[in-house]
Scaffold this motif. Structure first.
Motif, PDB file in Angstrom:
ATOM      1  N   ALA A   9       0.826  -1.207   0.000  1.00  0.00           N
ATOM      2  CA  ALA A   9       0.000   0.000   0.000  1.00  0.00           C
ATOM      3  C   ALA A   9       0.861   1.259   0.000  1.00  0.00           C
ATOM      4  O   ALA A   9       0.460   2.305  -0.533  1.00  0.00           O
ATOM      5  CB  ALA A   9      -0.930  -0.007   1.214  1.00  0.00           C
ATOM      6  N   SER A  11      -6.930  11.959   5.812  1.00  0.00           N
ATOM      7  CA  SER A  11      -5.498  11.753   5.576  1.00  0.00           C
ATOM      8  C   SER A  11      -5.080  12.283   4.207  1.00  0.00           C
ATOM      9  O   SER A  11      -4.032  12.940   4.064  1.00  0.00           O
ATOM     10  CB  SER A  11      -5.169  10.259   5.679  1.00  0.00           C
ATOM     11  OG  SER A  11      -5.480   9.765   6.981  1.00  0.00           O
ATOM     12  N   GLY A  29      -8.484  -2.342   4.231  1.00  0.00           N
ATOM     13  CA  GLY A  29      -8.956  -2.273   5.615  1.00  0.00           C
ATOM     14  C   GLY A  29      -9.997  -3.333   5.924  1.00  0.00           C
ATOM     15  O   GLY A  29      -9.980  -3.945   7.002  1.00  0.00           O
ATOM     16  N   PRO A  64      -2.903   6.157   2.411  1.00  0.00           N
ATOM     17  CA  PRO A  64      -3.573   4.912   2.818  1.00  0.00           C
ATOM     18  C   PRO A  64      -2.989   4.295   4.082  1.00  0.00           C
ATOM     19  O   PRO A  64      -3.733   3.796   4.937  1.00  0.00           O
ATOM     20  CB  PRO A  64      -3.378   3.998   1.605  1.00  0.00           C
ATOM     21  CG  PRO A  64      -3.158   4.905   0.462  1.00  0.00           C
ATOM     22  CD  PRO A  64      -2.409   6.069   1.026  1.00  0.00           C
ATOM     23  N   ARG A 116      -8.926   1.448  -2.854  1.00  0.00           N
ATOM     24  CA  ARG A 116      -7.768   0.659  -2.438  1.00  0.00           C
ATOM     25  C   ARG A 116      -7.670   0.572  -0.915  1.00  0.00           C
ATOM     26  O   ARG A 116      -7.435  -0.499  -0.356  1.00  0.00           O
ATOM     27  CB  ARG A 116      -6.502   1.300  -3.015  1.00  0.00           C
ATOM     28  CG  ARG A 116      -5.223   0.664  -2.567  1.00  0.00           C
ATOM     29  CD  ARG A 116      -4.041   1.419  -3.115  1.00  0.00           C
ATOM     30  NE  ARG A 116      -4.123   2.844  -2.789  1.00  0.00           N
ATOM     31  CZ  ARG A 116      -3.290   3.763  -3.269  1.00  0.00           C
ATOM     32  NH1 ARG A 116      -2.362   3.423  -4.130  1.00  0.00           N
ATOM     33  NH2 ARG A 116      -3.412   5.032  -2.914  1.00  0.00           N
ATOM     34  N   THR A 117      -7.895   1.682  -0.219  1.00  0.00           N
ATOM     35  CA  THR A 117      -7.758   1.696   1.237  1.00  0.00           C
ATOM     36  C   THR A 117      -8.892   0.935   1.908  1.00  0.00           C
ATOM     37  O   THR A 117      -8.668   0.193   2.876  1.00  0.00           O
ATOM     38  CB  THR A 117      -7.730   3.153   1.738  1.00  0.00           C
ATOM     39  OG1 THR A 117      -6.745   3.886   1.018  1.00  0.00           O
ATOM     40  CG2 THR A 117      -7.408   3.192   3.226  1.00  0.00           C
ATOM     41  N   THR A 160      -6.838  -3.139  -5.404  1.00  0.00           N
ATOM     42  CA  THR A 160      -8.287  -3.085  -5.155  1.00  0.00           C
ATOM     43  C   THR A 160      -8.952  -4.402  -5.532  1.00  0.00           C
ATOM     44  O   THR A 160      -9.786  -4.937  -4.784  1.00  0.00           O
ATOM     45  CB  THR A 160      -8.913  -1.929  -5.950  1.00  0.00           C
ATOM     46  OG1 THR A 160      -8.325  -0.686  -5.542  1.00  0.00           O
ATOM     47  CG2 THR A 160     -10.416  -1.877  -5.712  1.00  0.00           C
ATOM     48  N   THR A 217       3.120   6.383  -1.608  1.00  0.00           N
ATOM     49  CA  THR A 217       1.753   6.766  -1.265  1.00  0.00           C
ATOM     50  C   THR A 217       1.569   6.589   0.238  1.00  0.00           C
ATOM     51  O   THR A 217       1.510   5.458   0.736  1.00  0.00           O
ATOM     52  CB  THR A 217       0.727   5.915  -2.023  1.00  0.00           C
ATOM     53  OG1 THR A 217       1.057   5.933  -3.422  1.00  0.00           O
ATOM     54  CG2 THR A 217      -0.676   6.457  -1.826  1.00  0.00           C
ATOM     55  N   THR A 262      -9.726   8.080   5.701  1.00  0.00           N
ATOM     56  CA  THR A 262      -9.043   8.128   4.404  1.00  0.00           C
ATOM     57  C   THR A 262      -9.169   9.505   3.771  1.00  0.00           C
ATOM     58  O   THR A 262      -8.187  10.055   3.227  1.00  0.00           O
ATOM     59  CB  THR A 262      -9.636   7.060   3.464  1.00  0.00           C
ATOM     60  OG1 THR A 262      -9.492   5.769   4.062  1.00  0.00           O
ATOM     61  CG2 THR A 262      -8.933   7.066   2.123  1.00  0.00           C
ATOM     62  N   HIS A 286      -9.912   5.807  -2.101  1.00  0.00           N
ATOM     63  CA  HIS A 286     -10.893   5.157  -1.225  1.00  0.00           C
ATOM     64  C   HIS A 286     -10.995   3.667  -1.508  1.00  0.00           C
ATOM     65  O   HIS A 286     -11.034   2.857  -0.574  1.00  0.00           O
ATOM     66  CB  HIS A 286     -12.264   5.826  -1.398  1.00  0.00           C
ATOM     67  CG  HIS A 286     -12.350   7.177  -0.767  1.00  0.00           C
ATOM     68  ND1 HIS A 286     -12.355   7.378   0.595  1.00  0.00           N
ATOM     69  CD2 HIS A 286     -12.423   8.411  -1.328  1.00  0.00           C
ATOM     70  CE1 HIS A 286     -12.449   8.668   0.876  1.00  0.00           C
ATOM     71  NE2 HIS A 286     -12.490   9.326  -0.291  1.00  0.00           N
ATOM     72  N   ALA A 333      -4.110   6.337   7.089  1.00  0.00           N
ATOM     73  CA  ALA A 333      -5.519   6.081   7.396  1.00  0.00           C
ATOM     74  C   ALA A 333      -5.704   4.735   8.090  1.00  0.00           C
ATOM     75  O   ALA A 333      -6.482   4.612   9.051  1.00  0.00           O
ATOM     76  CB  ALA A 333      -6.343   6.145   6.118  1.00  0.00           C
ATOM     77  N   LEU A 334      -4.972   3.710   7.639  1.00  0.00           N
ATOM     78  CA  LEU A 334      -5.089   2.395   8.268  1.00  0.00           C
ATOM     79  C   LEU A 334      -4.512   2.386   9.678  1.00  0.00           C
ATOM     80  O   LEU A 334      -5.027   1.699  10.569  1.00  0.00           O
ATOM     81  CB  LEU A 334      -4.383   1.350   7.395  1.00  0.00           C
ATOM     82  CG  LEU A 334      -5.048   1.048   6.047  1.00  0.00           C
ATOM     83  CD1 LEU A 334      -4.157   0.160   5.192  1.00  0.00           C
ATOM     84  CD2 LEU A 334      -6.407   0.389   6.263  1.00  0.00           C
TER      85      LEU A 334
END
Length: 426
Positions: free
Chosen positions: A219, A313, A330, A252, A325-326, A395, A249, A310, A323, A255-256
């Motif tokens: 990620a 962040s 998650g 993500p 991918r994250t 994703t 990146t 997400t 969104h 956010a996780l």
């Protein structure tokens, strides 16, 4: 006279003349009496032995029938003997009910034991199990407020450390940036490990985190690697920036890390509410029907919190909000941890390993296609990147894994056996 007397005597032995003396007759009669007595005694002994064998056979034939009647009259006792360890270590009837369900006992099976459901059968088994009255009393459980005070700050720690590491990357350059990246990554990993060892996300068995680390690393670096590989690169190592030869990146991952607190709260909410429904349920089907909406609601609550984190962040770091991918990553990590916490470790480990392998294979195919005559190898990955961008690969991979685990969790986490253990202070 002596000569006449000798002539009058028969010179042949008495055995030839048929005459027997008095002593011989006596001995003959005594022998006959002895033989008769032995024959009579042997017949009487034989009759006694035959009678004893017949009596024994009758008794042997009677005992199994009596035992069978006793077992038939009290089938619950035979079931208790079969699950003796479960009954002895259970702290309440609910644990026995969950254990019976794990062994394949259903409400229909409980009807053969003259009970309407498994819960009623478990209550009788718990009541009939002898207890040690001299056992020391168990310590009182911590109050919910005190328990939350222990794990809530710990669940916030990964997000705080990750934010500090990101700030270090943005404010440094060169070798200090590399040091900040290594120190920050190590601190975040240690904090996440602490969260997984204590609190609602802690499991009774140790699991390997290598696949989770790979997914998080992908990620952070995977999309930049795919983008650079399609363009013929990368031309250098990642430098911690979003515009370098190997872009990084960060949004993500941040956010996780911040989502560790909502994940712990969601796991705690699901465990407590499921335990309450287990107490109030009167049948396995009723319990499953009531827990399934709870599981889906808890999952939706976490996904909503992750969506907000997400967006925040990405806005703070100035990156596009990824969104899809994250959220898929998650969801995959949360469902895998929920299944592990409740005793189902095989499926999460298998799905996480498959997802990590698929991401590694997708990256490897782009480099393998550079070999002569191997361009067709990267065709599926290049088509997916052309349609959805580099984020399409993680994703699709994580979304498929999350869907598989969600279906599996809807089957496994809605059973009473998944909540057999007494709720610990979390």
């Amino acid at each position: 006279m002596s000569d006449l007397d000798e002539l009058d005597r028969d010179p042949r032995p008495a055995a030839l003349t048929g005459e027997t003396g008095t002593g011989d007759a006596d001995r003959h009669e005594a022998g006959m009496r002895e033989t008769g007595s032995r024959g009579t005694g042997s017949r009487e002994t034989g009759r006694r032995e035959t009678g004893s064998r017949e009596t024994g056979s009758r008794e042997a034939g009677t005992r199994p029938s009596v035992a069978a009647r006793r077992v038939a009259a009290d089938p619950v006792k035979a079931l208790m003997h079969r699950h003796r360890e479960l009954c002895e270590r259970a702290v309440d009837p609910l644990e026995i009910a969950a254990g019976l369900e794990a062994h394949g006992v259903t409400d229909r099976t409980a009807a053969r034991f003259r009970h309407r459901d498994v819960f009623s059968l478990a209550e009788e088994m718990y009541a009939r199990t002898p207890r040690d009255t001299d056992a020391p009393p168990t310590p009182e459980e911590q109050s919910p407020a005190r328990a939350r005070a222990g794990w809530m700050p710990l669940a916030l720690l990964p997000g705080a450390l990750c934010a500090a590491a990101v700030a270090g990357l943005r404010l440094t350059d060169g070798r200090p940036r590399l040091i900040a990246a290594v120190v920050g990554a190590s601190a975040v990993l240690l904090a996440v490990r602490a969260v997984l060892r204590r609190g609602p996300l802690s499991a009774g068995t140790r699991t390997s985190g290598i696949w989770t680390c790979w997914l998080l690393g992908y990620a952070l670096l995977g999309d930049g690697l795919l983008d650079a590989a399609v363009a013929g690169g990368p031309d250098g190592l990642p430098d911690g920036t979003t515009d370098g030869p190997w872009p990084v990146t960060v949004a993500p991952v941040l956010a996780l890390a911040l989502a560790c607190a909502p994940a712990a709260a969601s796991a705690h909410l699901f465990a407590v509410r499921a335990r309450r429904k287990l107490t109030a349920s009167r049948g396995l089907a009723d319990f499953s029907a009531s827990v399934r909406p709870l599981l889906l609601g808890t999952f939706a609550l976490f996904m909503g919190a992750l969506t907000v984190l997400t967006a925040l962040s990405a806005a703070v770091l100035g990156e596009p909000p990824a969104h899809a991918r994250t959220l898929t990553l998650g969801a995959l990590l949360l469902l895998a941890r929920l299944l592990t916490v409740h005793g189902h470790t095989h499926a999460p480990a298998l799905v996480l390993a498959a997802a990590a392998t698929a991401e590694a294979t997708a990256s490897a195919t782009l480099f393998a296609a550079r070999l002569p005559g191997c361009g067709f190898v990267a065709a599926p990955v290049e088509a997916l990147i052309a349609a959805c961008g580099p984020a399409g690969v993680p994703t699709a991979v994580c979304g498929t894994g999350a869907l598989v685990l969600l279906i599996h969790a809807a089957r496994r986490l809605t059973k009473a056996s998944a909540h057999a253990a007494v709720e610990r202070a979390r």
